[in-house]
Write an enzyme that holds these catalytic residues in place. Structure first.
Site, PDB file in Angstrom:
ATOM      1  N   HIS A  82       0.835  -1.211   0.000  1.00 59.78           N
ATOM      2  CA  HIS A  82       0.000   0.000   0.000  1.00 59.78           C
ATOM      3  C   HIS A  82       0.871   1.264   0.000  1.00 59.78           C
ATOM      4  O   HIS A  82       0.492   2.286   0.551  1.00 59.78           O
ATOM      5  CB  HIS A  82      -0.997  -0.004   1.180  1.00 59.78           C
ATOM      6  N   SER A 136     -10.275 -18.512 -24.136  1.00 59.92           N
ATOM      7  CA  SER A 136      -9.570 -18.857 -22.905  1.00 59.92           C
ATOM      8  C   SER A 136      -9.601 -20.373 -22.710  1.00 59.92           C
ATOM      9  O   SER A 136     -10.673 -20.966 -22.600  1.00 59.92           O
ATOM     10  CB  SER A 136     -10.240 -18.175 -21.703  1.00 59.92           C
ATOM     11  N   GLY A 166      -7.668 -14.440  -8.015  1.00 56.07           N
ATOM     12  CA  GLY A 166      -8.296 -13.914  -6.809  1.00 56.07           C
ATOM     13  C   GLY A 166      -7.467 -14.183  -5.567  1.00 56.07           C
ATOM     14  O   GLY A 166      -7.962 -14.143  -4.452  1.00 56.07           O
ATOM     15  N   ALA A 167      -6.187 -14.480  -5.754  1.00 58.01           N
ATOM     16  CA  ALA A 167      -5.336 -14.824  -4.616  1.00 58.01           C
ATOM     17  C   ALA A 167      -4.352 -13.699  -4.305  1.00 58.01           C
ATOM     18  O   ALA A 167      -3.499 -13.829  -3.446  1.00 58.01           O
ATOM     19  CB  ALA A 167      -4.588 -16.121  -4.906  1.00 58.01           C
ATOM     20  N   LEU A 216      -2.086 -12.511  -6.453  1.00 60.18           N
ATOM     21  CA  LEU A 216      -0.797 -12.729  -7.113  1.00 60.18           C
ATOM     22  C   LEU A 216      -0.779 -12.087  -8.505  1.00 60.18           C
ATOM     23  O   LEU A 216       0.049 -12.415  -9.357  1.00 60.18           O
ATOM     24  CB  LEU A 216      -0.475 -14.226  -7.188  1.00 60.18           C
ATOM     25  N   ASP A 221       2.048  -3.892  -9.824  1.00 60.34           N
ATOM     26  CA  ASP A 221       1.828  -5.232 -10.399  1.00 60.34           C
ATOM     27  C   ASP A 221       2.217  -5.289 -11.878  1.00 60.34           C
ATOM     28  O   ASP A 221       2.897  -6.221 -12.326  1.00 60.34           O
ATOM     29  CB  ASP A 221       0.359  -5.648 -10.229  1.00 60.34           C
TER      30      ASP A 221
HETATM   31  C1  GLA Z   1      -2.843  -4.396  -5.166  1.00 55.70           C
HETATM   32  C2  GLA Z   1      -2.654  -3.274  -6.184  1.00 55.70           C
HETATM   33  C3  GLA Z   1      -1.228  -2.731  -6.120  1.00 55.70           C
HETATM   34  C4  GLA Z   1      -0.832  -2.375  -4.693  1.00 55.70           C
HETATM   35  C5  GLA Z   1      -1.163  -3.508  -3.723  1.00 55.70           C
HETATM   36  C6  GLA Z   1      -0.950  -3.132  -2.286  1.00 55.70           C
HETATM   37  O1  GLA Z   1      -2.041  -5.478  -5.530  1.00 55.70           O
HETATM   38  O2  GLA Z   1      -2.924  -3.746  -7.479  1.00 55.70           O
HETATM   39  O3  GLA Z   1      -1.107  -1.636  -6.990  1.00 55.70           O
HETATM   40  O4  GLA Z   1      -1.456  -1.186  -4.300  1.00 55.70           O
HETATM   41  O5  GLA Z   1      -2.503  -3.940  -3.872  1.00 55.70           O
HETATM   42  O6  GLA Z   1       0.393  -2.924  -2.032  1.00 55.70           O
END
Ligand code: GLA
Length: 398
Positions: free
Chosen positions: A43, A76, A130-131, A133, A180
């Site tokens: 965060h 898919s 939904g995990a 990752l 991400d």
């Molecule tokens: C999710 C969001 C990221 C980041 C995290 C928390 O994965 O996609 O951008 O904010 O939460 O660190």
């Protein structure tokens, strides 16, 4: 270089041909984009701060070629579902939902003035969904790279990550930060990526892969509240900025709040804003300390920082969940576990632990059975453990 299991690739090719024919039309291209696990810096990305994620050896594979009729056709393998749309009439509410991530990237390219024609593509992934990752970021980055291979536009990695983030923010409607997509595009085997989410400056920090393993444990706790709670946390961070700006006009994002500045003005912040700000300020410090610890081979310190991050996410940022707290506690009981914390947005999903290579068998034998026995909440699937390799970011494979 991270290699891809050949049987997955040949299955993808076969299914692509079964759906779209062997076609004389243009060359087919194949790409891979990984999911991620964040070691520390949670965060912080949307506060202009620091993160330390790792690209993992779980990914989305996508194969495709151009079409001349202005249509997008998708298949898919995992859902055994098709989707289609004209390139010039993309719908944010399109079904099935996974297709929105693909269309979102097409939309973001168009918005940038990059011309994308029709194409057909098949995809398959093994990033648990939904995990927490980042299976969605992997799909976005795979799409962007496939389209780059098919339509030959130039775009550097960071720019592509920003484009994919924009697709998710503006088309899919999820207000995520940059972490991400950035790590999925720019990860490097055997390393974690230190990213300054404000400047996008980054460097790769080698991981001690011979001595330690990164172990991900999926709590199988559904992350139902995650979107609304995530947006609420973002708003609270922004409120913290507004208040602190009154005392220090230089504060543009929580990134600008040093620990000493925070101490000076902490009493001016109402709860829970004070707790949220405190987490972000100290988490940013922890990321830099964690990188220093890695570089000095001070694993114990690195582990302590992971543990401190968890406590802060639980008590100050309040995004943990009983499943995450339990999984972390059970992991820490295994001798040879240096540290353990929740990873990703929270409320469910996964934990990440740094584990001595020799301690992995005991981790596997001990943690999940205890978790299953003690979990008193509803599980959305089977809890699982993945011993992961730090993998390369997205690549054009063919
Ligand atoms: C999710 C969001 C990221 C980041 C995290 C928390 O994965 O996609 O951008 O904010 O939460 O660190």
């Amino acid at each position: 270089m991270t290699t891809v299991d050949n049987s997955r690739l040949s299955h993808l090719r076969e299914e692509f041909e079964r759906h779209f024919g062997s076609g004389a039309a243009g060359r087919t291209r194949v790409v891979r984009a990984p999911g991620r696990v964040n070691l520390i810096g949670e965060h912080t990305d949307y506060n202009g701060g620091f993160v330390l994620p790792v690209a993992i050896d779980r990914d989305v594979l996508m194969i495709g070629r151009r079409r001349s009729d202005g249509q997008i056709r998708l298949y898919s393998l995992d859902y055994q579902e098709e989707a289609s749309s004209p390139v010039d009439a993309l719908d944010r509410r399109a079904r099935p939902t996974w297709s929105r991530y693909v269309y979102g990237v097409v939309w973001a390219l168009q918005e940038r003035g990059i011309e994308v024609g029709g194409f057909e593509a098949a995809l398959t992934g093994n990033v648990p969904q939904g995990a927490g990752l980042s299976s969605s970021a992997a799909l976005e980055v795979a799409t962007a790279l496939l389209l780059q291979a098919l339509f030959s536009f130039s775009m550097e990695g960071p720019e592509m990550a920003l484009l994919c983030q924009r697709a998710e923010n503006r088309f899919v409607g999820v207000n995520c930060g940059i972490m991400d997509q950035f790590i999925s595009r720019l990860g490097k085997q055997g390393t974690a990526l230190l990213l300054d989410c404000r400047s996008l400056e980054h460097r790769w920090v080698p991981l001690p892969g011979d001595k330690f393993r990164i172990v991900i444990a999926n709590t199988a706790v559904a992350r139902e509240l995650v979107d609304s709670a995530y947006n609420e946390r973002r708003a609270q961070c922004e409120e913290g900025v507004r208040i602190l700006q009154q005392f220090e006009p230089g504060v543009r994002e929580l990134r600008d709040v040093t620990p000493s500045l925070f101490e000076r003005f902490r009493d001016r912040l109402p709860e829970p804003v004070r707790r949220r700000v405190e987490h972000v300020v100290k988490e940013n410090e922890r990321v830099l300390q964690a990188v220093a610890a890695l570089e000095q081979a001070d694993w114990e310190r690195f582990g302590h920082l992971l543990n401190a991050s968890h406590a802060s996410l639980r008590d100050l940022f309040e995004v943990s969940a009983p499943g995450l707290d339990l999984m972390v506690e059970l992991a820490r009981r295994v001798p040879g576990v240096l540290g353990s914390r929740m990873t990703g947005a929270g409320f469910g999903g996964c934990t990440v632990s740094l584990v001595h290579a020799e301690a992995v068998p005991q981790f596997l034998a001990q943690v999940l059975p205890a978790y299953r026995e003690q979990a008193t909440w509803a599980l959305s699937g089977e809890p699982e453990v993945y011993v992961c390799q730090a993998a390369d970011g997205a690549r054009i494979l063919e």
